[in-house]
Enzyme design. Structure first.
Site, PDB file in Angstrom:
ATOM      1  N   ASP A   8       0.912  -1.229  -0.124  1.00 38.32           N
ATOM      2  CA  ASP A   8      -0.017  -0.073   0.021  1.00 38.32           C
ATOM      3  C   ASP A   8       0.871   1.121   0.074  1.00 38.32           C
ATOM      4  O   ASP A   8       2.270   1.040  -0.377  1.00 38.32           O
ATOM      5  CB  ASP A   8      -0.920  -0.083   1.161  1.00 38.32           C
ATOM      6  CG  ASP A   8      -0.223   0.397   2.600  1.00 38.32           C
ATOM      7  OD1 ASP A   8       0.904   0.392   2.571  1.00 38.32           O
ATOM      8  OD2 ASP A   8      -1.086   0.278   3.573  1.00 38.32           O
ATOM      9  N   HIS A   9       0.355   2.594   0.166  1.00 40.10           N
ATOM     10  CA  HIS A   9       1.194   3.623  -0.037  1.00 40.10           C
ATOM     11  C   HIS A   9       2.287   3.487   1.286  1.00 40.10           C
ATOM     12  O   HIS A   9       3.298   4.262   1.030  1.00 40.10           O
ATOM     13  CB  HIS A   9       0.176   4.783   0.274  1.00 40.10           C
ATOM     14  CG  HIS A   9      -0.992   4.748   1.398  1.00 40.10           C
ATOM     15  ND1 HIS A   9      -1.872   3.736   1.693  1.00 40.10           N
ATOM     16  CD2 HIS A   9      -0.528   5.389   2.599  1.00 40.10           C
ATOM     17  CE1 HIS A   9      -2.319   4.287   2.851  1.00 40.10           C
ATOM     18  NE2 HIS A   9      -1.632   5.063   3.338  1.00 40.10           N
ATOM     19  N   CYS A  65       3.261  -2.820   3.976  1.00 41.48           N
ATOM     20  CA  CYS A  65       2.613  -1.764   4.454  1.00 41.48           C
ATOM     21  C   CYS A  65       3.269  -1.118   5.421  1.00 41.48           C
ATOM     22  O   CYS A  65       4.463  -1.121   5.464  1.00 41.48           O
ATOM     23  CB  CYS A  65       1.273  -1.951   4.838  1.00 41.48           C
ATOM     24  SG  CYS A  65       1.041  -2.997   6.271  1.00 41.48           S
ATOM     25  N   GLY A  66       2.649  -0.186   5.968  1.00 43.79           N
ATOM     26  CA  GLY A  66       3.454   0.746   7.056  1.00 43.79           C
ATOM     27  C   GLY A  66       4.338  -0.162   8.136  1.00 43.79           C
ATOM     28  O   GLY A  66       5.174   0.083   8.412  1.00 43.79           O
ATOM     29  N   THR A  67       3.394  -1.038   8.584  1.00 43.17           N
ATOM     30  CA  THR A  67       3.704  -1.877   9.699  1.00 43.17           C
ATOM     31  C   THR A  67       4.120  -3.248   9.282  1.00 43.17           C
ATOM     32  O   THR A  67       4.757  -4.102   9.990  1.00 43.17           O
ATOM     33  CB  THR A  67       2.664  -2.087  10.892  1.00 43.17           C
ATOM     34  OG1 THR A  67       1.484  -2.648  10.266  1.00 43.17           O
ATOM     35  CG2 THR A  67       2.335  -0.479  11.476  1.00 43.17           C
ATOM     36  N   ILE A  69       1.676  -5.276   9.167  1.00 39.96           N
ATOM     37  CA  ILE A  69       0.584  -6.234   9.951  1.00 39.96           C
ATOM     38  C   ILE A  69      -0.886  -6.287   9.241  1.00 39.96           C
ATOM     39  O   ILE A  69      -1.112  -7.385   8.915  1.00 39.96           O
ATOM     40  CB  ILE A  69       0.275  -5.133  11.329  1.00 39.96           C
ATOM     41  CG1 ILE A  69       1.637  -5.391  12.166  1.00 39.96           C
ATOM     42  CG2 ILE A  69      -0.922  -6.184  12.082  1.00 39.96           C
ATOM     43  CD1 ILE A  69       1.373  -4.625  13.614  1.00 39.96           C
ATOM     44  N   GLY A  70      -1.321  -5.166   9.076  1.00 40.02           N
ATOM     45  CA  GLY A  70      -2.553  -5.296   7.829  1.00 40.02           C
ATOM     46  C   GLY A  70      -2.442  -5.968   6.879  1.00 40.02           C
ATOM     47  O   GLY A  70      -3.418  -6.927   6.622  1.00 40.02           O
ATOM     48  N   HIS A  98      10.550 -23.756   9.305  1.00 38.20           N
ATOM     49  CA  HIS A  98       9.279 -24.352  10.125  1.00 38.20           C
ATOM     50  C   HIS A  98       7.936 -24.359   9.819  1.00 38.20           C
ATOM     51  O   HIS A  98       7.177 -25.053   9.815  1.00 38.20           O
ATOM     52  CB  HIS A  98       9.402 -23.700  11.846  1.00 38.20           C
ATOM     53  CG  HIS A  98      10.499 -23.997  12.219  1.00 38.20           C
ATOM     54  ND1 HIS A  98      10.718 -23.934  13.676  1.00 38.20           N
ATOM     55  CD2 HIS A  98      11.881 -24.621  12.076  1.00 38.20           C
ATOM     56  CE1 HIS A  98      11.954 -24.265  14.302  1.00 38.20           C
ATOM     57  NE2 HIS A  98      12.577 -24.800  13.141  1.00 38.20           N
ATOM     58  N   ASN A  99       7.592 -23.029   8.827  1.00 40.85           N
ATOM     59  CA  ASN A  99       6.235 -22.693   8.681  1.00 40.85           C
ATOM     60  C   ASN A  99       6.020 -22.841   7.315  1.00 40.85           C
ATOM     61  O   ASN A  99       4.825 -22.800   6.576  1.00 40.85           O
ATOM     62  CB  ASN A  99       5.680 -21.502   9.187  1.00 40.85           C
ATOM     63  CG  ASN A  99       6.094 -21.011  10.610  1.00 40.85           C
ATOM     64  OD1 ASN A  99       6.699 -19.935  10.585  1.00 40.85           O
ATOM     65  ND2 ASN A  99       5.844 -21.853  11.602  1.00 40.85           N
ATOM     66  N   ARG A 109       7.640   1.310   7.747  1.00 42.16           N
ATOM     67  CA  ARG A 109       7.767   2.342   9.084  1.00 42.16           C
ATOM     68  C   ARG A 109       8.486   1.717  10.186  1.00 42.16           C
ATOM     69  O   ARG A 109       8.599   2.534  11.309  1.00 42.16           O
ATOM     70  CB  ARG A 109       6.409   2.584   9.354  1.00 42.16           C
ATOM     71  CG  ARG A 109       5.700   3.549   8.219  1.00 42.16           C
ATOM     72  CD  ARG A 109       4.454   4.062   8.516  1.00 42.16           C
ATOM     73  NE  ARG A 109       3.722   4.535   7.387  1.00 42.16           N
ATOM     74  CZ  ARG A 109       2.365   4.868   7.082  1.00 42.16           C
ATOM     75  NH1 ARG A 109       1.534   4.269   8.267  1.00 42.16           N
ATOM     76  NH2 ARG A 109       2.033   5.336   6.045  1.00 42.16           N
ATOM     77  N   HIS A 133       7.672 -30.577  11.131  1.00 43.22           N
ATOM     78  CA  HIS A 133       6.983 -29.255  10.676  1.00 43.22           C
ATOM     79  C   HIS A 133       5.965 -29.462   9.473  1.00 43.22           C
ATOM     80  O   HIS A 133       4.994 -28.566   9.674  1.00 43.22           O
ATOM     81  CB  HIS A 133       8.084 -28.199  10.026  1.00 43.22           C
ATOM     82  CG  HIS A 133       9.149 -27.932  11.137  1.00 43.22           C
ATOM     83  ND1 HIS A 133       8.852 -27.492  12.514  1.00 43.22           N
ATOM     84  CD2 HIS A 133      10.466 -28.375  11.283  1.00 43.22           C
ATOM     85  CE1 HIS A 133      10.078 -27.324  13.088  1.00 43.22           C
ATOM     86  NE2 HIS A 133      11.067 -27.882  12.292  1.00 43.22           N
ATOM     87  N   ARG A 136       2.903 -30.052  11.156  1.00 49.41           N
ATOM     88  CA  ARG A 136       2.082 -28.831  11.630  1.00 49.41           C
ATOM     89  C   ARG A 136       1.467 -28.083  10.651  1.00 49.41           C
ATOM     90  O   ARG A 136       0.475 -27.417  10.956  1.00 49.41           O
ATOM     91  CB  ARG A 136       3.046 -28.196  12.807  1.00 49.41           C
ATOM     92  CG  ARG A 136       3.611 -28.867  13.752  1.00 49.41           C
ATOM     93  CD  ARG A 136       4.899 -28.352  14.375  1.00 49.41           C
ATOM     94  NE  ARG A 136       5.403 -29.415  15.548  1.00 49.41           N
ATOM     95  CZ  ARG A 136       6.053 -29.517  16.167  1.00 49.41           C
ATOM     96  NH1 ARG A 136       7.404 -28.721  15.599  1.00 49.41           N
ATOM     97  NH2 ARG A 136       6.704 -30.513  16.984  1.00 49.41           N
TER      98      ARG A 136
END
Ligand code: RB5
Length: 149
Positions: A8-9, A65-67, A69-70, A98-99, A109, A133, A136
């Site tokens: 994103d921006h 994105c900024g974090t 997270i989203g 593992h994943n 950011r 793994h 899982r």
């Protein structure tokens, strides 16, 4: 190796740096937007990258994105996507080992460009370890089957 990338921006500048870095290493990268710093919605770009990766059109995805997270939360709503938010190199190799993470999420950011590029390199060059793994990761797929109807 083929990489799908989106942002994103809030992740636009870091995405430009990651694309340049991959191209310098002769790694094929396709940019699914956003293409300007104008405000936009991260789920729109997360879903594009996730779908391309899950459909097998690309080996890995990178979403920014900024974090981070989203865009990672949104990317993980596509069944088969295993997006990992990594802001350190230990997480970057561990999530591959593992994943079997197939998408790397980054927050522009949160960390600097130098660390972000190291994380990208480590994520893309580390293999899944399989073994215990595998069981899982299969259980994650079972959760998807239960809830994603
Ligand atoms: C955009 O301002 C910001 O909210 C977004 O880039 C991201 O950090 C959300 O998780």
């Amino acid at each position: 190796m083929k990489i799908a990338i989106g942002c994103d921006h809030g992740g636009f500048k870091l995405k430009i740096a990651v694309v340049k870095h991959l191209q310098e290493k002769n790694i094929e990268v396709k940019d699914f937007g956003t293409y300007t710093e104008e405000s936009c919605d991260y789920p729109d770009f997360a879903v594009k990258v996730s779908e391309e990766v899950v459909q097998g059109n690309f080996d890995f995805g990178i979403v920014i994105c900024g974090t981070g997270i989203g865009i990672s939360i949104a990317a993980n709503k596509v069944p088969g996507a295993r997006a990992a938010l990594c802001h350190d190199t230990f997480s970057a190799h561990s999530t591959r080992e593992h994943n079997n993470a197939n998408i790397l999420a980054l927050g522009e950011r949160v960390i600097g460009v130098g660390l972000a590029l190291d994380i990208v390199d480590i994520f893309l060059s580390t293999d899944f370890q399989g073994g215990r793994h595998e069981r899982r990761v299969s259980k994650i797929s079972e959760i998807e089957k239960k809830y994603f109807k």
